[in-house]
Design an enzyme around this catalytic site. Structure first.
Site: not given
Ligand code: BG6
Length: 502
Positions: A185-186, A248
């Site tokens: 989960d980034h 997230h």
């Molecule tokens: C991803 C989603 O996991 O996270 C995207 O699939 C979303 O839809 C993105 O835009 C948001 O990540 P960040 O790091 O730009 O907040």
């Protein structure tokens, strides 16, 4: 958690090497890890996909990605050329057992002169329907056998509902042991998400008041100003709830609501995080509308530009019922949080891109100062900004300078940029290094995934059965549908509205 040793030799095998993720995120992250001295001397990247490409062509394409996407900007030859030698490409058909036999030989050849056998990190940057089949093929050709040396890294989505998540798990664990699975989960690699732990557990100040006695409610917002961009095909089937909430938003929720872990042992931290999700009160099937609201963006204005409605986006059904905004109200049924609402919201094409946790404290038990002294009274509020302008802000009441007793709210601020003045690593740098060092602390375990899907399943069921008639219901560039405002207004509260520069 500590980075005090050189990791063991490793080969990172990327399935789906011509995709966007490899080019924009993975290779730039590996390159930065190399520059920062975090990689072992014996390290290689092997990119796999169905495209015929020489190693040199692959290297050129990856350099282009690094030049465009790396936090360090354009590469110079002195840093790039030695790194490029560790990048390799292989043509593969992921459904064909022969490709895996070739892969085995290629891996042996790459590590032929290395001092010890490497770890193998198989990174699945491929559509989720390939997770199970690729895992099975790796097993059949014997590449999953070394439990302490072979790891499988997966990107969300981990299923599209509770049942499919369980099925995916069955497929993966038929070949791999849970300890070999690194579900990314980034958000967990973001510096400011990790800082929630430091903030809560390295300071004695906050933990005593971090409970129902002092906290009135919490809000977690992940707002995006972008629309679906080129991902309409995927997004129209997923929607905001599946795309953002069980992963997230629930990860952030578990970080702010977890009990203090005894140590930073990976399973200890994940147990405590998982406990939060398991304690969230399930939403009764017949009361979904009281706890969850949805929206879909209409045309509007973003950053001074006219933008199209969701239904007009490429590869989106012109009559789509997919939500691009979701807000939910949850309760965590344990001693610490009983009856404290957690309001979560996320959406695309909102007024600004910002992610924040806001903690609202209860008013003082007895007001020494009459209302006339504090006409602008506001409760103490702690805002943990995840992005952008990362930092922490605490709102307190203070005496206004002057001869009368007048109180006004003021903000105390900690800003990452001002305090540390160094560039933070990208989320993928932190997470890839964790995999290379075999540290699963920040990765999602099967029970956390299952708990997440169990919580959103009643909402998915209710929304799936009920065709909504008021979509689109918020303008691009606004803060979402009125229903989201009402969700809090019904409880006598309102969403926090930060000042954000776009
Ligand atoms: C991803 C989603 O996991 O996270 C995207 O699939 C979303 O839809 C993105 O835009 C948001 O990540 P960040 O790091 O730009 O907040």
């Amino acid at each position: 958690m500590e980075r005090n040793h050189v990791p063991e030799p490793a080969i990172l095998v990327i399935f789906g090497a011509s995709g966007d993720l490899t080019w924009r995120k993975l290779v730039p992250a590996v390159f930065n890890l190399r520059i920062d001295g975090h990689l072992p001397g014996e390290f290689a990247v092997l990119g796999l996909d169905r495209k015929e490409m020489t190693d040199d062509e692959f290297r050129d394409r990856m350099r282009d990605g690094v030049d465009r996407a790396s936090r360090r900007g354009k590469t110079d030859d002195a840093a790039w050329n030695p790194f490029a030698q560790s990048l390799h490409h292989m043509l593969a058909d992921f459904g064909d057992a022969k490709s895996y036999e070739v892969l085995k030989k290629r891996l042996q050849a790459l590590a032929k002169d290395w001092k010890s056998e490497p770890n193998y990190i198989f990174y699945l940057a491929v559509p989720p329907e390939l997770f199970g089949p690729v895992a099975a093929q790796l097993g059949q050709c014997g590449l999953a056998r070394l439990r302490n040396r072979t790891f499988l890294v997966l990107e969300k989505p981990f299923g599209h509902d509770l049942e499919s998540a369980r099925e995916l798990d069955r497929q993966l664990t038929a070949t791999f042991h849970e300890s070999q699975l690194y579900r990314i989960d980034h958000y967990m690699g973001k510096e400011t998400v990790q800082n929630i732990l430091a903030f809560r557990f390295a300071n004695s100040l906050f933990e005593p008041i971090w409970n129902r006695r002092y906290i009135d409610h919490m809000q977690i917002t992940v707002a995006e100003s972008n629309g679906v961009e080129h991902r309409g095909g995927y997004y129209d089937k997923a929607g905001a709830l599946r795309d953002m909430v069980p992963n997230h938003l629930f990860q952030i929720l578990s970080m702010v609501a977890m009990e203090p872990p005894i140590s930073f042992d990976a399973d200890e931290v994940r147990n405590k995080k998982g406990d939060v999700l398991k304690a969230v009160r399930p939403i009764p099937a017949d009361q979904v509308s009281k706890f969850a609201v949805r929206g879909q963006y209409d045309a509007g204005w973003t950053k001074g530009q006219k933008v199209a409605a969701y239904r007009k986006e490429p590869r989106v059904d012109p009559k789509s019922n997919t939500e691009t905004f979701v807000a939910v109200k949850l309760f965590v049924d344990n001693w610490r949080w009983q009856e404290v609402p957690f309001y979560l919201r996320t959406g695309k094409r909102l007024a600004a891109r910002y992610s924040e946790v806001v903690v609202y404290f209860r008013p003082v038990p007895h007001s020494t100062f009459p209302t006339s002294c504090q006409p602008n009274w506001l409760p103490n509020r702690l805002a943990i900004r995840i992005q952008p302008e990362e930092g922490i802000q605490l709102r307190i009441m203070a005496k206004h300078p002057g001869l009368t007793m007048r109180l006004d709210p003021v903000e105390m601020k900690f800003s990452y940029a001002a305090s540390f003045q160094i560039q933070s690593p990208e989320a993928y740098e932190a997470l890839l290094l964790d995999v290379i060092e075999h540290d699963p602390t920040q990765f999602l375990r099967d029970d956390m995934i299952e708990a997440g899907w169990s919580l959103v399943q009643p909402i998915l069921d209710a929304w799936g059965n009920d065709r909504i008639t008021d979509f689109p219901n918020y303008e691009a560039g606004s803060w979402g549908p009125d229903a989201a405002t009402h969700l809090l207004a019904n409880d006598g509260r309102s969403w926090s509205r930060p000042k954000v520069e776009e």
